[in-house]
Design a protein around this motif. Structure first.
Motif, PDB file in Angstrom:
ATOM      1  N   GLU A  54       0.898  -1.245   0.098  1.00 51.93           N
ATOM      2  CA  GLU A  54      -0.134  -0.085  -0.010  1.00 51.93           C
ATOM      3  C   GLU A  54       0.834   1.180  -0.179  1.00 51.93           C
ATOM      4  OE1 GLU A  54      -3.208   0.126  -0.635  1.00 51.93           O
ATOM      5  OE2 GLU A  54      -3.505  -1.949  -0.199  1.00 51.93           O
ATOM      6  N   ARG A  92       1.808   2.938  -3.287  1.00 49.40           N
ATOM      7  CA  ARG A  92       0.479   3.448  -4.278  1.00 49.40           C
ATOM      8  C   ARG A  92       0.697   4.926  -3.978  1.00 49.40           C
ATOM      9  NH1 ARG A  92      -4.298  -1.053  -4.193  1.00 49.40           N
ATOM     10  NH2 ARG A  92      -2.855  -2.874  -4.466  1.00 49.40           N
ATOM     11  N   ARG A 111      -7.465   7.303  -0.426  1.00 54.27           N
ATOM     12  CA  ARG A 111      -8.330   6.507  -1.268  1.00 54.27           C
ATOM     13  C   ARG A 111      -9.586   6.472  -1.270  1.00 54.27           C
ATOM     14  NH1 ARG A 111      -4.968   0.883  -1.443  1.00 54.27           N
ATOM     15  NH2 ARG A 111      -7.027   0.496  -2.774  1.00 54.27           N
ATOM     16  N   GLU A 136     -10.709  10.001  -2.640  1.00 53.20           N
ATOM     17  CA  GLU A 136     -10.890  10.120  -4.136  1.00 53.20           C
ATOM     18  C   GLU A 136     -11.838   9.606  -4.779  1.00 53.20           C
ATOM     19  OE1 GLU A 136      -7.302   8.126  -5.111  1.00 53.20           O
ATOM     20  OE2 GLU A 136      -5.787   9.566  -4.326  1.00 53.20           O
ATOM     21  N   ALA A 192     -12.061   0.131  -6.425  1.00 46.01           N
ATOM     22  CA  ALA A 192     -11.020   0.590  -5.536  1.00 46.01           C
ATOM     23  C   ALA A 192     -10.290  -0.218  -4.792  1.00 46.01           C
ATOM     24  CB  ALA A 192     -11.089   2.059  -4.716  1.00 46.01           C
TER      25      ALA A 192
END
Length: 950
Positions: free
Chosen positions: A255, A258, A288, A291, A334
């Motif tokens: 993670e 990313r 995330r 987003e 996601a």
């Protein structure tokens, strides 16, 4: 489908050969008919959940049940247990009545009384054992650090009682330092975040169970896993820094990169900054979530606020907010959450991130929608909880609803849930007077749920409100109870004494109970307490109007008289109180709550029959009701009675039971009974470490009473080993305080050690002090002990008459250990008088008893004395119980008395299969082949209790 999805999301099981082999062994064991328990410990993202999924996939042909701890459900009693047992609830009807009723009440299946936690735990053990009879059972418990307290206690108890059942239990738990601590401050009107839930660090329930620490991957495997998740080139220096930064944490390896740009990965700029690894991973997930499109983000927040994973409820709440089904797709794409049969987050950190980063207004809106979507009849408590989280400012309607939920939680045995509801109710209450009452009630519930620090915070809230005189007095008592819960030492005594003064004007049952608490605390504190203050409180207690028919009031008056006028003056009133305890019905909850103190008083009065009966009754009632906090205390007192009867195997089994329960519940261990048993067994290498550990604990807590007990144990050990000066050195300081302790027995050891080491003046002074107690008690045990002690200081015919009186009196009760020691002392005296034949008779009888009990040091004393008379001690060849473990001995006795395996299992809180497992080991040890032969094999063994309730 769900398990495959989670395994797809989980880090690859790269470099986990050792862990997988250990889990394969768990499955092999239950396939072979034995239980298995393993605790996986490690930081967030280390791969614990992936290992649980590995077990699920490998357990082909086995039944799998699951539970997952959820932060927002930590205050809802038995929420985790309900997850685990839901699929087996059809079998509840087959359980014994008390267990069936306890589980049905805990799970809200009936409106029965408050289920005791112990009864629930035993019921779960039976339920799982029943399920495992037809198919091996695998229990997977993830995020155990977030289990509600009631579930954690029950599952830890079950895990410690498994042996021969085809059950595997695998717990996954974060390391304590990796669990977020509760927030100390919350803005008015704000709702608790997942990390605000108290108890997250309370992991002691699993302490002592077999565990496997899941560490980071080796560097070589970490590099391969990192490369698998990064397309394109990765700078070697950047790679090495990421591997070092993540310490081989698989989730972090997948993670953290990313959030880095290609330039970062190529040149090493922008590596993660400071902060905990779990916090940094959570921030990545938060980014995330941020987003996502707004409706998807709102849907994820709803799922994070709804702990059940109930998809139907989630979509009803989403409809309230105008969120459509299309909102799920971006979140699933996601890789954050899956909306299948149940809602499943990729990792608990995703749930935490989604909830933590949302605006307070958005969280309140989500909880409002969930409240509106929750059926008020089917689940009123969760509806109230969501309404409370949705409320801004003060709201009496919601506060009253929470108060009703607290009452329902109490009926289900959920003290922690009741405390949580009351806390939030107090926070929402507009009327200051009513807020103060609810805060006091919440503080009381927090104490009952073993959360004294949270209780202190609520008490602080109450003290800011306008309280009347009774409420202020009650607050003082709560403050004292909090202090006692935190230290169980002398610092609580002055607060309890002040509380008795404040409550005295109201003359309620609460006042009476506070007096008892104060006197009990004073006896524990001993010389660490304020003697003058205790005297003043005792005088005030005696000034209260007497309640003639009240056993507890009689006990208060008896204890107060001991404080003001001494033991001799108080003994008659204490005997009156004990007679009232004997007459009290078994449904008298108030009296039965104080049985443990009455048992101590009966012991101080040298009444082993009454002390044993009260302890046995208390233990039986505690077992039947499942009073988890009382069983260890009652078992320890009952064990003490068995020690004095020479029944060491039974005593040891009861002590082991007490230890197992305190470990399972995380309550303070009872460390003072074990040293006494070890001392009588006479093995210095085993006894001294126990004695020293107990002494350190007693000093740290300021418990002089415990120091007296420990000193007595050490004196017993040294008298047995014939190291008499050491016995005096241990007994003298231990006998300095004359409260409700082993004071009298310490004096007995001091007299023997002092006479044998030539310090007759010390012995004579101790005898005078002992006689004050024994004469006031006037029982055969007391007068027999006094006669034995006087004989040590006497000569000629007077000594002989006293020894014979001691033996005659001690033969009349269940104190065979003290009878054996009297015969030993008499035999030693006879040998020194050159009466060898008479000495042989006494010494042989003493040796047979002491050797049979397992008192190695005292038996060796008798053997040496016999050798000095020209006689060789005959060693026992048929000491059956010595071949058995304590639990085997206890099971053998019960089976020999005709009890069936299910009956024995219910008595000892184990499964029938475990009973059968032990009996299969007992038979060859005793050279028998059937249950019918057990009674004969055990006949005549001194450790066989004649009548006591175990």
């Amino acid at each position: 489908m769900a398990s495959r999805s989670r395994l797809r999301w989980s880090p690859v099981l790269r470099g986990r050969r050792v862990e997988c082999a250990a889990l394969d062994e768990q499955l092999r064991r239950i396939g072979a008919g034995q239980s298995s328990v393993l605790v996986l410990r490690g930081e967030a993202g280390i791969g614990k959940s992936a290992l649980l999924e590995y077990v699920a996939e490998r357990a082909s042909g086995y039944r799998i049940v699951r539970a997952v701890g959820v932060q927002s459900e930590m205050e809802l009693a038995y929420a985790g247990l309900h997850q685990l047992c839901t699929a087996m609830l059809d079998n509840v009807a087959a359980l014994p009545g008390p267990q069936r009723a306890a589980l049905q009440a805990a799970f809200g299946l009936n409106e029965g009384g408050v289920p005791e936690p112990f009864a629930v735990a035993v019921g779960v053990l039976s339920l799982l054992s029943e399920a495992a009879e037809t198919q091996p059972l695998v229990c997977l418990i993830d995020d155990s650090q977030w289990l509600d307290r009631a579930t954690a206690q029950a599952l830890a108890f079950v895990a410690r009682r498994l042996l021969a059942e085809r059950i595997a239990m695998v717990f996954a738990v974060r390391e304590p330092g990796d669990v977020p601590r509760p927030s100390a401050v919350r803005e008015p009107g704000d709702v608790p975040r997942p990390t605000d839930v108290p108890g997250a660090n309370d992991l002691q329930h699993l302490a002592g169970l077999p565990e496997l620490r899941v560490e980071g991957l080796p560097d070589s495997e970490a590099r391969l896993l990192l490369a698998s998740g990064i397309p394109g080139r990765l700078d070697e220096q950047v790679r090495d820094r990421i591997v070092a930064e993540t310490r081989g944490n698989p989730l972090a390896l997948l993670e953290l990169p990313r959030g880095m740009t290609p330039a970062d990965l190529a040149g090493g700029f922008g590596l993660p900054g400071a902060g905990s690894l779990a916090g940094r991973i959570e921030q990545i997930f938060a980014n995330r979530v941020g987003e996502l499109p707004s409706d998807s983000r709102d849907l994820v927040l709803l799922a994070a606020a709804e702990p059940l994973g109930d998809v139907a409820l989630l979509w009803r709440a989403a409809e309230q907010l105008g969120i459509g089904p299309d909102a799920a797709a971006p979140a699933e794409a996601a890789g954050l959450v899956e909306f299948g049969v149940r809602v499943q987050f990729r990792h608990p950190l995703v749930r935490s991130a989604a909830y933590r980063t949302a605006l307070p207004s958005d969280r309140q809106r989500a909880h409002g929608a969930l409240a509106a979507a929750t059926d008020p009849d089917a689940d009123p408590d969760r509806r109230a909880w969501h309404r409370a989280h949705a409320t801004v400012g003060l709201d009496e309607t919601v506060a009253a609803e929470l108060e009703r939920s607290a009452a329902r939680a109490r009926r289900r045995g959920g003290a922690a849930a009741a405390a949580a509801f009351l806390q939030r109710a107090a926070e929402l209450t507009p009327d200051p007077k009513r807020r103060g009452q609810r805060a006091l009630d919440g503080a009381q519930a927090k104490i009952e749920s073993a959360a004294p620090e949270a209780a202190s915070a609520l008490l602080g809230m109450a003290e800011l409100c306008p309280l009347d005189d009774f409420q202020r007095a009650r607050a003082g008592r709560l403050r004292a109870q909090i202090a006692y819960s935190l230290s169980r030492g002398s610092d609580a005594l002055p607060l309890l004494l002040d509380a008795t003064t404040a409550l005295a004007a109201f003359n309620t049952h609460l006042t009476r109970d506070t007096y008892l608490e104060a006197f009990a605390a004073a006896s524990y504190a001993g010389r660490f307490g304020d003697h003058d203050a205790v005297q003043r409180v005792a005088a005030a207690a005696l000034a209260r109007p007497a309640q003639q028919s009240d056993a507890l009031d009689a006990l208060v008056r008896g204890l107060a008289t001991v404080v003001t006028d001494g033991f001799q003056a108080g003994a008659p009133q204490l005997r009156e109180a004990l007679r009232a305890f004997e007459r009290a019905g078994e449904d008298d909850a108030d009296v039965n709550h104080w049985l443990w103190l009455a048992c101590r008083v009966a012991f101080e009065l040298w009444d082993e029959r009454l002390s044993g009966d009260l302890a046995g009754r208390g233990l039986r009632l505690a077992r039947e009701s499942g009073a988890l906090s009382i069983v260890p205390i009652a078992a320890s007192f009952r064990a003490g009675i068995h020690v004095h009867a020479g029944q060491f195997a039974t005593a040891s089994a009861l002590m082991q039971e007490a230890v197992a329960i305190t470990q399972a519940t995380g309550t303070a261990p009872l460390v003072y009974a074990l040293p006494m048993l070890a001392a009588y067994r006479g093995d210095e290498s085993q006894a001294l470490p126990l004695i020293e550990d107990a002494r350190r604990d007693a000093v740290a807590r300021g418990q002089a009473q415990a120091l007296s007990m420990i000193g007595c144990a050490q004196a017993v050990l040294y008298n047995g080993l014939a190291r008499y000066e050491d016995a005096v050195a241990a007994a003298e300081p231990a006998s300095a305080h004359d409260g409700l302790t082993l004071y009298s027995l310490v004096l007995v050891e001091l007299i023997e050690g002092a006479v044998r080491s030539g310090r007759r003046e010390v012995a004579a002074a101790a005898l005078d002090r002992l006689a004050e107690r024994t004469q006031a008690s006037n029982t055969d045990w007391a007068l027999g002990i006094e006669a034995r002690s006087r004989a040590l200081l006497a000569e000629g015919d007077a000594a002989e008459a006293l020894y014979e009186e001691a033996i005659a009196r001690l033969s009349r009760g269940d104190v065979a250990l003290h009878l054996a020691r009297a015969r030993l002392l008499y035999g030693e005296w006879l040998r020194r008088e050159s009466r060898r034949l008479d000495a042989r008779e006494q010494l042989a009888a003493a040796h047979e008893l002491l050797d049979g009990f397992g008192t190695a040091a005292f038996a060796e004393r008798a053997r040496r004395e016999l050798l000095a008379t020209g006689e060789t001690a005959r060693r026992r060849t048929a000491d059956a119980l010595r071949l058995l473990t304590p639990q085997e001995a206890q099971i053998a006795r019960l089976a020999g008395n005709g009890m069936t395996n299910p009956e024995i299992g219910a008595e000892l809180f184990i499964s029938p299969r475990t009973v059968e497992y032990h009996l299969r080991k007992v038979f060859p040890k005793l050279d028998i082949s059937s249950r019918k032969e057990l009674r004969q094999a055990l006949a005549g063994v001194p450790d066989q209790p004649p009548r006591q309730i175990n």
